[in-house]
Design a protein around this motif. Structure first.
Motif, mmCIF file in Angstrom:
data_model
loop_
_atom_site.group_PDB
_atom_site.id
_atom_site.type_symbol
_atom_site.label_atom_id
_atom_site.label_comp_id
_atom_site.label_asym_id
_atom_site.label_seq_id
_atom_site.Cartn_x
_atom_site.Cartn_y
_atom_site.Cartn_z
ATOM 1 N N HIS A 191 0.642 11.161 -12.866
ATOM 2 C CA HIS A 191 0.772 10.747 -11.447
ATOM 3 C C HIS A 191 -0.025 11.550 -10.692
ATOM 4 C CE1 HIS A 191 1.938 8.248 -8.360
ATOM 5 N NE2 HIS A 191 2.759 8.835 -7.934
ATOM 6 N N ASP A 324 8.060 10.292 -7.060
ATOM 7 C CA ASP A 324 7.250 9.547 -6.052
ATOM 8 C C ASP A 324 8.116 9.366 -4.666
ATOM 9 O OD1 ASP A 324 5.659 7.403 -4.090
ATOM 10 O OD2 ASP A 324 3.987 8.490 -5.565
ATOM 11 N N PHE A 376 5.311 3.497 -9.910
ATOM 12 C CA PHE A 376 4.213 4.318 -9.171
ATOM 13 C C PHE A 376 2.915 4.766 -9.639
ATOM 14 C CE2 PHE A 376 8.554 6.074 -8.165
ATOM 15 C CZ PHE A 376 8.832 5.295 -6.945
ATOM 16 N N TYR A 380 -1.268 2.484 -7.224
ATOM 17 C CA TYR A 380 -1.406 2.650 -5.672
ATOM 18 C C TYR A 380 -2.715 2.034 -5.423
ATOM 19 C CZ TYR A 380 1.702 6.623 -4.298
ATOM 20 O OH TYR A 380 2.563 7.230 -3.666
#
Length: 539
Positions: A191, A324, A376, A380
């Motif tokens: 991530h 996140d 997450f 995005y």
């Protein structure tokens, strides 16, 4: 090494994770000898100390009820008006943007926490409970005992050096990761996201952004400023969080590929970035009364860990895992890991079996991390899609309130028998979520370049009856049979919602993949979950 100990447990780090653990341990067992070694001298600075100010249900319940701090939260911090999302990339006319949030407070409370104020209070509370809280103390060495031998921690405080021996050592040192580094437990994840954040003086009130009376009157009370406000766009989101000390916390969080950190790693650059992507916020910040308090940034903030529980040692907070900040899960994971640690310490202290529990708790903790990460990772690009992202937000909340939050609220987060009883439900929910995140991702990819046919929507979570009830029901006290039935019903709600979302995605994109949802939801007769505006398909 010796089995003699000066104390029972040494906690490395007196921030949020370390101080709350110390308080929880002493509330659980007033006879436990606990020492906390904290590098920063207390009192710390309010307003511009640490981020991580927004709490959600698990963390809020932990602070208010497990630790007994409800009065302090109500008196010294801001009652949160839920999450609020504006799909406002490049826009000044905020009242013409899709807005998602609650028009009234949901039943289960949460708070916006000034970390400096809170950690000062926690330090005072720890000392009042008889905890040996040593601020201004720098850890210089850790020697873990083998077998039943004591652990040794060497530290400096002022000009003096000292050593503490203890049965347990817990690393709560945050990103310093003192024990994590010593044992080589750091683990990267995929991530790749960055953040830049700062605090300013004064309040930033979204209600100042428009003079439209209908828009201004949508919330009761009209306190959008008390929300964790998310300004969303492709590949990023921007937070606004109010602090009771009279300042506002602000931050850009973004996919490194879409918005490189070099575009926002100074305050001037961050403001230039805001003028392009969120001009309404930038204009507000440029008004008088918003002097800069601090500015920081962090590259690739998300990380994993190979192990969090060992031979009378443990990691908690950011020294172990960090996901996140989009849904503010940091305090949740502190609450869960601290509760696991408290149970392990109690078991070992009472001479009961605990090593097998440590293995199971670690497996559970990592599974919570992995399942939450799916919300997450690689998602995005969706954040600016006002068609898909509102549906994703409802799904993500439902997943959280359906399983993990009830397990913690009910006090069953250490109930291994209940986890075993509900194993099939947890596995089903995990499979549904993994399939749904893939569907949402493909839906967003297929939407690329398509204009949004409907804007100025108000998507009010408060008036979704079943959603409101999921939130309210967290406080219910149920016996084991009723609780198991509740979780089964919650997963059925996920089935219904998944069936509806898949149908809506296919209506827009007939060739979209089902990602396994057809098999998972076969035969589901789904009642209506969300009205047409949630899918941007009706005025």
């Amino acid at each position: 090494m010796s089995t003699h100990t000066d104390i029972d447990i040494t906690i490395l780090g007196g921030g949020l994770a370390g101080l709350t653990l110390a308080i929880q341990l002493r509330r659980q067992d007033p006879g436990l000898r606990v020492a906390v070694l904290e590098r920063n001298a207390h009192p710390v600075r309010e307003a511009a100390f640490k981020v991580g100010e927004s709490t959600v249900e698990i963390g809020a319940h932990y602070f208010a009820h497990v630790l007994g701090l409800r009065d302090h939260l109500d008196r010294a911090h801001v009652r949160k008006f839920g999450f609020r999302f504006f799909f406002s990339e490049g826009r000044m006319d905020i009242e013409r943007c899709t807005e998602l949030g609650v028009s009234k407070l949901l039943p289960t409370p949460s708070w916006q926490i000034d970390r400096g104020r809170f950690e000062n209070f926690l330090g005072q509370r720890a000392r009042s409970l008889g905890i040996d809280f040593r601020d201004g103390a720098t850890v210089r060495g850790i020697a873990l005992g083998e077998g039943d031998d004591a652990h040794q921690v060497t530290f400096e405080q002022g000009s003096a050096a000292a050593t503490l021996s203890s049965r347990w050592v817990v690393d709560a040192s945050g990103r310093a990761g003192l024990l994590k580094r010593k044992l080589g437990l750091a683990q990267d994840n995929d991530h790749d996201a960055n953040a830049a954040w700062w605090r300013v003086e004064g309040r930033i009130d979204p209600n100042d952004w428009s003079d439209d009376p209908q828009w201004l009157g949508r919330c009761t009370p009209p306190d959008r400023w008390r929300s964790t406000n998310h300004m969303c766009g492709p590949g990023y989101w921007f937070w606004l969080i109010p602090l009771a000390s009279g300042t506002h916390s602000l931050g850009i969080v973004c996919d490194a590929r879409a918005h490189p950190l070099e575009m926002m790693n100074t305050h001037d650059k961050a403001m230039a970035w805001l003028r392009e992507h969120q001009p309404r916020v930038a204009a507000s910040l440029e008004q008088p009364g918003h002097a800069l308090c601090d500015f920081r940034f962090l590259r690739h903030f998300s990380h994993g860990c190979r192990q969090v529980f060992g031979n009378r040692w443990a990691l908690t907070g950011e020294s172990g895992l960090f996901l996140d900040p989009f849904y503010s899960p940091g305090s949740d994971f502190i609450a869960i890991s601290n509760t696991f640690i408290c149970d392990l310490v109690a078991r070992e202290r009472a001479g009961r079996s605990w090593t097998s529990h440590a293995e199971i708790y670690q497996q559970l903790y990592f599974s919570f991390y992995e399942n939450t990460m799916t919300l997450f990772q690689d998602q995005y690009a969706l954040f600016g899609d006002a068609r898909v992202m509102p549906v994703k937000i409802i799904w993500d909340y439902t997943f959280y309130w359906a399983l993990l939050a009830p397990m913690f609220y009910s006090g069953r987060i250490v109930d291994i028998a209940m986890f075993g009883r509900l194993r099939a439900q947890f596995e089903r929910a995990s499979a549904l979520n993994a399939a749904m995140q893939a569907l949402l991702r493909e839906w967003g990819e297929r939407n690329a370049g398509r204009p949004l046919p409907l804007d100025a929507r108000v998507l009010d979570q408060y008036h979704i009856d079943w959603f409101h009830e999921l939130n309210r029901a967290l406080a219910d006290q149920l016996d084991d049979d009723a609780f198991a039935a509740r979780i089964t019903g919650n997963v059925a709600r996920m089935d219904w919602l998944a069936t509806e979302i898949l149908a809506r995605a296919r209506a827009e994109h007939p060739g979209i993949g089902d990602h396994g949802l057809d098999a998972l939801c076969a035969g589901t007769d789904a009642p209506s979950s969300l009205s047409a505006p949630w899918y941007a398909s009706a005025a």
